[in-house]
Design an enzyme around this catalytic site. Structure first.
Site, mmCIF file in Angstrom:
data_model
loop_
_atom_site.group_PDB
_atom_site.id
_atom_site.type_symbol
_atom_site.label_atom_id
_atom_site.label_comp_id
_atom_site.label_asym_id
_atom_site.label_seq_id
_atom_site.Cartn_x
_atom_site.Cartn_y
_atom_site.Cartn_z
ATOM 1 N N GLY A 46 -9.390 2.574 16.869
ATOM 2 C CA GLY A 46 -10.209 2.502 15.668
ATOM 3 C C GLY A 46 -9.349 2.076 14.493
ATOM 4 O O GLY A 46 -8.124 2.230 14.512
ATOM 5 N N GLN A 51 -7.191 1.146 5.786
ATOM 6 C CA GLN A 51 -5.918 1.080 6.488
ATOM 7 C C GLN A 51 -5.282 -0.306 6.386
ATOM 8 O O GLN A 51 -4.098 -0.454 6.676
ATOM 9 C CB GLN A 51 -6.086 1.470 7.963
ATOM 10 C CG GLN A 51 -6.352 2.946 8.156
ATOM 11 C CD GLN A 51 -6.454 3.281 9.611
ATOM 12 O OE1 GLN A 51 -7.519 3.174 10.211
ATOM 13 N NE2 GLN A 51 -5.328 3.652 10.202
ATOM 14 N N CYS A 89 -2.593 8.130 14.565
ATOM 15 C CA CYS A 89 -3.159 7.223 13.569
ATOM 16 C C CYS A 89 -2.231 6.032 13.406
ATOM 17 O O CYS A 89 -1.012 6.207 13.325
ATOM 18 C CB CYS A 89 -3.336 7.969 12.247
ATOM 19 S SG CYS A 89 -4.027 6.974 10.929
ATOM 20 N N LEU A 90 -2.810 4.850 13.344
ATOM 21 C CA LEU A 90 -2.007 3.648 13.149
ATOM 22 C C LEU A 90 -1.274 3.662 11.816
ATOM 23 O O LEU A 90 -0.254 2.996 11.667
ATOM 24 C CB LEU A 90 -2.890 2.401 13.255
ATOM 25 C CG LEU A 90 -3.541 2.168 14.619
ATOM 26 C CD1 LEU A 90 -4.482 0.977 14.559
ATOM 27 C CD2 LEU A 90 -2.491 1.990 15.706
ATOM 28 N N HIS A 131 -12.820 10.400 12.818
ATOM 29 C CA HIS A 131 -11.494 10.055 12.297
ATOM 30 C C HIS A 131 -11.588 8.868 11.330
ATOM 31 O O HIS A 131 -11.040 8.912 10.227
ATOM 32 C CB HIS A 131 -10.568 9.718 13.471
ATOM 33 C CG HIS A 131 -9.179 9.337 13.090
ATOM 34 N ND1 HIS A 131 -8.098 10.158 13.311
ATOM 35 C CD2 HIS A 131 -8.676 8.209 12.530
ATOM 36 C CE1 HIS A 131 -6.997 9.553 12.879
ATOM 37 N NE2 HIS A 131 -7.323 8.363 12.410
ATOM 38 N N GLU A 132 -12.297 7.818 11.743
ATOM 39 C CA GLU A 132 -12.395 6.621 10.894
ATOM 40 C C GLU A 132 -13.259 6.880 9.659
ATOM 41 O O GLU A 132 -12.939 6.399 8.562
ATOM 42 C CB GLU A 132 -12.920 5.433 11.699
ATOM 43 C CG GLU A 132 -12.069 5.051 12.906
ATOM 44 C CD GLU A 132 -10.586 4.868 12.615
ATOM 45 O OE1 GLU A 132 -10.223 4.485 11.481
ATOM 46 O OE2 GLU A 132 -9.777 5.100 13.529
ATOM 47 N N HIS A 135 -11.141 8.480 7.132
ATOM 48 C CA HIS A 135 -10.328 7.496 6.402
ATOM 49 C C HIS A 135 -11.102 6.939 5.212
ATOM 50 O O HIS A 135 -10.559 6.798 4.116
ATOM 51 C CB HIS A 135 -9.923 6.332 7.308
ATOM 52 C CG HIS A 135 -8.644 6.531 8.024
ATOM 53 N ND1 HIS A 135 -7.444 6.745 7.382
ATOM 54 C CD2 HIS A 135 -8.366 6.526 9.347
ATOM 55 C CE1 HIS A 135 -6.488 6.878 8.285
ATOM 56 N NE2 HIS A 135 -7.020 6.746 9.488
#
Length: 163
Positions: A46, A51, A89-90, A131-132, A135
């Protein structure tokens, strides 16, 4: 399509609430394609627009055999079931920790053409949606950890060579 730079922990855009998308045009379509390519290149499941430095309410996903995007997502839990599992997380490379989330959710929003859509997920997809969406509200996954795990994650961040 183009790869976008992924913003890392500490970048203010990651703590900002993203703005609703109001224009559905070719630039939004291109953004979604770029986000999918960037997510794939980074090995994620995701990716939220903030991000990559854009405070817009869009995220992409690819998990449990489902691949796509959602614009202006709003989610709700389906039932009381919870799941606890590891998340990463990226935007926080190499840091993982346990997070408890709803096990089943439905997200409603639009596609990049402005058409309404609903996305129902359980397990990993439900975790990804939450999660997204976090963000897009300026919430990093470490804030969902238990205090002791959060301390460990923050110590790992302070020691990380990417910081």
């Amino acid at each position: 399509m183009a790869l976008r730079d992924i913003r890392l922990f500490g970048d203010p855009v990651l703590n900002s609430v993203a703005d609703p998308v109001t224009v559905f045009d070719s630039a939004l379509e291109r953004l979604v394609r770029d986000m999918l390519e960037t997510m794939d290149h980074a090995g994620g499941v995701g990716l939220a627009a903030n991000q990559i430095g854009l405070a817009r309410r869009v995220f992409v996903f690819d998990c449990q055999g489902m691949r796509g995007h959602i614009v202006n997502p709003v989610w709700e839990s389906l039932g009381e079931g919870l799941q606890t599992g590891m998340e990463g997380c990226l935007s926080v490379p190499g840091v993982r920790g346990e997070v408890t989330r709803h096990n089943a959710v439905v997200a409603r929003g639009q596609d990049c053409f402005g058409r309404p859509l609903a996305l129902r997920g359980t397990g990993l997809l439900a975790r990804c949606i939450q999660h997204e969406a976090d963000h897009l509200d300026g919430v990093m996954f470490m804030r969902r950890m238990e205090p002791e795990q959060r301390k460990e994650a923050m110590a790992a961040i302070r020691a990380a060579d990417w910081r």
